[in-house]
Design a protein around this motif. Structure first.
Motif, PDB file in Angstrom:
ATOM      1  N   ILE A  92     -13.691   6.648   2.183  1.00  0.00           N
ATOM      2  CA  ILE A  92     -12.608   6.494   1.194  1.00  0.00           C
ATOM      3  C   ILE A  92     -13.100   5.507   0.141  1.00  0.00           C
ATOM      4  N   ILE A 105     -13.492   0.195  -3.585  1.00  0.00           N
ATOM      5  CA  ILE A 105     -14.322  -0.033  -2.388  1.00  0.00           C
ATOM      6  C   ILE A 105     -15.794   0.240  -2.721  1.00  0.00           C
ATOM      7  N   MET A 110     -11.194  13.400  19.024  1.00  0.00           N
ATOM      8  CA  MET A 110      -9.760  13.286  18.743  1.00  0.00           C
ATOM      9  C   MET A 110      -8.941  14.045  19.792  1.00  0.00           C
ATOM     10  N   PHE A 161     -13.000  -0.059   5.398  1.00  0.00           N
ATOM     11  CA  PHE A 161     -11.704   0.102   6.058  1.00  0.00           C
ATOM     12  C   PHE A 161     -10.595  -0.629   5.290  1.00  0.00           C
ATOM     13  N   GLY A 162     -10.859  -0.995   4.040  1.00  0.00           N
ATOM     14  CA  GLY A 162      -9.852  -1.723   3.269  1.00  0.00           C
ATOM     15  C   GLY A 162      -9.743  -3.157   3.764  1.00  0.00           C
ATOM     16  N   GLY A 163      -8.567  -3.758   3.602  1.00  0.00           N
ATOM     17  CA  GLY A 163      -8.430  -5.146   4.033  1.00  0.00           C
ATOM     18  C   GLY A 163      -6.991  -5.602   4.035  1.00  0.00           C
ATOM     19  N   VAL A 185      -3.247  -6.748   5.463  1.00  0.00           N
ATOM     20  CA  VAL A 185      -2.342  -6.239   6.503  1.00  0.00           C
ATOM     21  C   VAL A 185      -2.445  -4.719   6.666  1.00  0.00           C
ATOM     22  N   ILE A 242       3.522   3.203   7.497  1.00  0.00           N
ATOM     23  CA  ILE A 242       2.829   2.541   6.379  1.00  0.00           C
ATOM     24  C   ILE A 242       3.750   2.336   5.174  1.00  0.00           C
ATOM     25  N   TRP A 296       0.848  -1.197   0.000  1.00  0.00           N
ATOM     26  CA  TRP A 296       0.000   0.000   0.000  1.00  0.00           C
ATOM     27  C   TRP A 296       0.887   1.252   0.000  1.00  0.00           C
ATOM     28  N   CYS A 333      -7.460  -0.699   7.871  1.00  0.00           N
ATOM     29  CA  CYS A 333      -7.404   0.461   8.766  1.00  0.00           C
ATOM     30  C   CYS A 333      -7.093   0.070  10.211  1.00  0.00           C
ATOM     31  N   LEU A 334      -6.006   0.638  10.729  1.00  0.00           N
ATOM     32  CA  LEU A 334      -5.614   0.364  12.114  1.00  0.00           C
ATOM     33  C   LEU A 334      -6.670   0.886  13.086  1.00  0.00           C
ATOM     34  N   LEU A 362     -18.276   5.640  16.286  1.00  0.00           N
ATOM     35  CA  LEU A 362     -19.501   5.949  15.539  1.00  0.00           C
ATOM     36  C   LEU A 362     -20.725   5.439  16.294  1.00  0.00           C
ATOM     37  N   THR A 400     -12.385  11.197   8.234  1.00  0.00           N
ATOM     38  CA  THR A 400     -13.057   9.963   7.808  1.00  0.00           C
ATOM     39  C   THR A 400     -14.263   9.683   8.710  1.00  0.00           C
ATOM     40  N   ALA A 422     -12.888   3.434  15.207  1.00  0.00           N
ATOM     41  CA  ALA A 422     -13.875   4.230  14.466  1.00  0.00           C
ATOM     42  C   ALA A 422     -15.264   3.610  14.595  1.00  0.00           C
ATOM     43  N   GLY A 444      -7.925   9.646  11.028  1.00  0.00           N
ATOM     44  CA  GLY A 444      -9.156   9.253  11.685  1.00  0.00           C
ATOM     45  C   GLY A 444     -10.214  10.313  11.875  1.00  0.00           C
ATOM     46  N   ARG A 499       3.176  -1.934  13.453  1.00  0.00           N
ATOM     47  CA  ARG A 499       1.724  -1.899  13.631  1.00  0.00           C
ATOM     48  C   ARG A 499       1.344  -2.543  14.966  1.00  0.00           C
TER      49      ARG A 499
HETATM   50  C1  HEM Z   1     -14.869   5.781   9.538  1.00  0.00           C
HETATM   51  C2  HEM Z   1     -13.593   6.079   9.738  1.00  0.00           C
HETATM   52  C3  HEM Z   1     -12.446   5.523   8.937  1.00  0.00           C
HETATM   53  C4  HEM Z   1     -12.408   5.032   7.648  1.00  0.00           C
HETATM   54  C5  HEM Z   1     -13.582   4.907   6.668  1.00  0.00           C
HETATM   55  C6  HEM Z   1     -11.042   4.622   7.388  1.00  0.00           C
HETATM   56  C7  HEM Z   1     -10.623   4.042   6.197  1.00  0.00           C
HETATM   57  C8  HEM Z   1      -9.328   3.576   5.979  1.00  0.00           C
HETATM   58  C9  HEM Z   1      -8.904   2.929   4.756  1.00  0.00           C
HETATM   59  C10 HEM Z   1      -9.782   2.634   3.529  1.00  0.00           C
HETATM   60  C11 HEM Z   1      -7.585   2.621   4.891  1.00  0.00           C
HETATM   61  C12 HEM Z   1      -6.697   1.931   3.827  1.00  0.00           C
HETATM   62  C13 HEM Z   1      -6.792   0.440   4.012  1.00  0.00           C
HETATM   63  C14 HEM Z   1      -6.387  -0.388   2.810  1.00  0.00           C
HETATM   64  O1  HEM Z   1      -5.909   0.158   1.794  1.00  0.00           O
HETATM   65  O2  HEM Z   1      -6.557  -1.628   2.868  1.00  0.00           O
HETATM   66  C15 HEM Z   1      -7.172   3.067   6.213  1.00  0.00           C
HETATM   67  C16 HEM Z   1      -5.896   2.902   6.742  1.00  0.00           C
HETATM   68  C17 HEM Z   1      -5.512   3.395   7.977  1.00  0.00           C
HETATM   69  N1  HEM Z   1      -6.302   4.056   8.894  1.00  0.00           N
HETATM   70 FE1  HEM Z   1      -8.302   4.403   8.730  1.00  0.00          FE
HETATM   71  N2  HEM Z   1     -10.276   4.899   8.481  1.00  0.00           N
HETATM   72  C18 HEM Z   1     -11.085   5.436   9.454  1.00  0.00           C
HETATM   73  C19 HEM Z   1     -10.714   5.823  10.734  1.00  0.00           C
HETATM   74  C20 HEM Z   1      -9.446   5.742  11.254  1.00  0.00           C
HETATM   75  C21 HEM Z   1      -9.068   6.101  12.599  1.00  0.00           C
HETATM   76  C22 HEM Z   1     -10.036   6.610  13.679  1.00  0.00           C
HETATM   77  C23 HEM Z   1      -7.725   5.915  12.703  1.00  0.00           C
HETATM   78  C24 HEM Z   1      -6.804   6.146  13.885  1.00  0.00           C
HETATM   79  C25 HEM Z   1      -7.083   6.865  14.927  1.00  0.00           C
HETATM   80  C26 HEM Z   1      -7.251   5.402  11.419  1.00  0.00           C
HETATM   81  C27 HEM Z   1      -5.949   5.050  11.135  1.00  0.00           C
HETATM   82  C28 HEM Z   1      -5.539   4.391   9.991  1.00  0.00           C
HETATM   83  C29 HEM Z   1      -4.171   3.904   9.786  1.00  0.00           C
HETATM   84  C30 HEM Z   1      -2.998   4.079  10.745  1.00  0.00           C
HETATM   85  C31 HEM Z   1      -4.159   3.265   8.530  1.00  0.00           C
HETATM   86  C32 HEM Z   1      -2.957   2.552   7.877  1.00  0.00           C
HETATM   87  C33 HEM Z   1      -2.996   1.084   8.285  1.00  0.00           C
HETATM   88  C34 HEM Z   1      -1.734   0.288   7.941  1.00  0.00           C
HETATM   89  O3  HEM Z   1      -1.195   0.417   6.847  1.00  0.00           O
HETATM   90  O4  HEM Z   1      -1.265  -0.471   8.825  1.00  0.00           O
HETATM   91  N3  HEM Z   1      -8.328   5.324  10.572  1.00  0.00           N
HETATM   92  N4  HEM Z   1      -8.246   3.646   6.848  1.00  0.00           N
END
Ligand code: HEM
Length: 444
Positions: free
Chosen positions: A316, A344, A153, A378-380, A382, A92, A73, A385-386, A395, A268, A391, A265, A103
């Motif tokens: 997203i 998505i 936040m 939230f993707g999928g 490894v 990332i 990614w 979404c952490l 919500l 989103t 989230a 976070g 992670r």
């Molecule tokens: C409704 C709220 C949220 C949505 C829709 C969302 C969506 C996503 C998506 C689509 C990805 C990419 C995953 C992929 O490509 O497979 C992602 C990655 C990530 N998100 Fe979220 N996110 C949300 C909330 C949050 C929150 C609250 C946090 C942290 C406080 C967060 C932290 C991260 C991190 C750190 C990644 C990278 C994960 C990795 O590569 O290990 N997100 N998110």
């Protein structure tokens, strides 16, 4: 796999394909793209790597499993987004092993037991914020959702409680997101697509980041000085971490990391909550049922409503991967360097996966549990979404607490069009709707 099978993937040229890229992030239009080019195809645009798109569930399951560690990614973001500016040296971008290690270190505050400890703060925020918003007149539910997500936040990620500092942080965050969502940054991001993700420095954005970090650093310094390192918020948890994973690092890195988590976070979550309001205000029958179920202390419909809003309007709508070695997807061979789009929204709207895919019907997620490819906001894999558990929990708590005091005046107007800004799908009209005080039905 042979090169024939790779060539058998329909090739879409710039002239035929450019406008379709936009359709992949437009609700109600995604399936036109697949109907035209097939379930799986590849864009072949000059100056870009090959870009494979698939809506075949098994393809995505295979990519998420990533058994031969072929997909990244980070490399996708590096090529297609202004990564330096947005993500800095975030974990990332690390390779598979280091990504997993890092992670693991930063995930505890986002998981299971930790979440419950944030609940009361979230409830208090909703009670305080909604008391300040009018009923009986149109408001921007997106602005209200922003307020809630920003306060969560500040309190739960940063743990700032001092009122003066909270105000400073609020202003600094508003300024930062104002710049990110402004025309200058959006134009630079578009330039980044052509320059392989590199954009000129953006001094205003750097100074907005430093302003946020200064506030967080002051909070960290105060806590160290006063010895108030409790673990009631994420920064507290990091500081209290006994094995030194985070506390051993310098505070600047901790502040920057907290800022990036907030970047990932905050908008989103605000966007998602605002879409929930948009759909509920158009479906009074669902609201009635939801209120009754929340009053009974049940969560099933609450979860289903949030899932259904995320299905129809995932904050997203598109993510992706880049092949870091030769690999395959299904029977198609993929060369190193190829990008893969994970549609998505396209999966969520696929008639092969969901009945009446464009209809808001939360009940579908009660009749049938979502799977990794039927619901993937939230993707999928490894990189899933952490913050997903955080989230989803946030919500749920925000909506449940909100519904105890307020309801939606039914809106006769259609669901507003989305606007995609900084890769995020938000209601174009700001989610204008009218709230009313909740009158509880006496229990039978
Ligand atoms: C409704 C709220 C949220 C949505 C829709 C969302 C969506 C996503 C998506 C689509 C990805 C990419 C995953 C992929 O490509 O497979 C992602 C990655 C990530 N998100 Fe979220 N996110 C949300 C909330 C949050 C929150 C609250 C946090 C942290 C406080 C967060 C932290 C991260 C991190 C750190 C990644 C990278 C994960 C990795 O590569 O290990 N997100 N998110």
């Amino acid at each position: 796999m042979t090169s024939e099978s790779r060539n058998s993937l329909p090739r879409v040229t710039l002239a035929r394909g450019l406008s379709s890229v936009n359709a992949l992030v437009r609700p109600g239009h995604t399936q036109q793209v697949f109907n035209r080019f097939g379930d799986r195809f590849r864009y072949s645009f000059p100056g870009f790597p090959d870009i494979v798109v698939t809506r075949v569930p098994e393809d995505l399951r295979q990519v998420f499993r990533d058994e031969d560690k072929a997909w990244s990614w980070g490399e996708f973001l590096r090529r297609f987004s202004p990564h330096d500016v947005l993500f800095g040296d975030s974990y990332i971008f690390f390779d598979h092993k280091r990504h997993a290690q890092e992670r693991r270190l930063i995930s505890p505050p986002f998981n299971g037991r930790a979440l419950k400890s944030y609940e009361q703060k979230m409830v208090d925020i909703v009670d305080r914020v909604i008391a300040q918003w009018p009923t009986g007149e149109p408001i921007s539910f997106f602005a209200l959702s922003h307020r809630l997500a920003s306060d969560v936040m500040s309190a739960v990620v940063f743990g700032v409680t001092d009122q003066r500092r909270l105000k400073q942080l609020d202003r600094a965050l508003a300024n930062y997101f104002g710049i990110l969502n402004g025309v200058v940054f959006e134009s630079l991001a578009a330039v980044g697509l052509l320059t392989g993700g590199r954009i000129p420095r953006h001094p205003q954005l750097s100074s907005a980041e430093r302003a946020i970090d200064r506030i967080v650093l002051a909070e960290i310094a105060d806590r160290r000085r006063n010895g108030t390192i409790d673990d009631g918020d994420m920064i507290g948890r990091y500081l209290a971490e006994p094995n030194g994973s985070w506390s051993a690092r310098d505070d600047d890195a901790l502040a920057a990391s907290a800022r990036r988590l907030m970047f990932a976070g905050y908008e989103t979550t605000a966007a998602t909550l605002s879409w929930v309001g948009v759909f509920l205000s158009r479906h009074p029958d669902v609201v009635e049922e939801l209120e009754a179920s929340v009053d009974r202390g049940e969560d099933r419909l609450l979860d289903a409503v949030i899932n259904e809003a995320m299905r129809l309007r995932p904050a997203i709508p598109l993510t992706g991967r880049r092949a870091v070695r030769d690999t395959t997807v299904g029977d198609v061979s993929i060369r190193k360097g190829t990008a893969l789009l994970i549609p998505i929204l396209g999966m969520h709207e696929s008639p092969g996966i969901h009945d009446d895919p464009l209809v808001f019907r939360p009940q579908r997620f009660i009749d049938q549990q979502p799977t990794a490819t039927s619901l993937l906001p939230f993707g999928g894999g490894v990189n899933k979404c952490l913050g997903a558990p955080f989230a989803a929990f946030e919500l749920k708590v925000l909506l449940r607490t909100f519904l105890a005091e307020r309801s939606f005046v039914p809106q006769a107007t259609p669901v507003p069009h989305p606007r995609v800004r900084t890769e995020m799908m938000v209601p174009r009209d700001g989610a204008m709707l009218t709230l009313k005080r909740r009158v509880r039905q006496p229990s039978a």
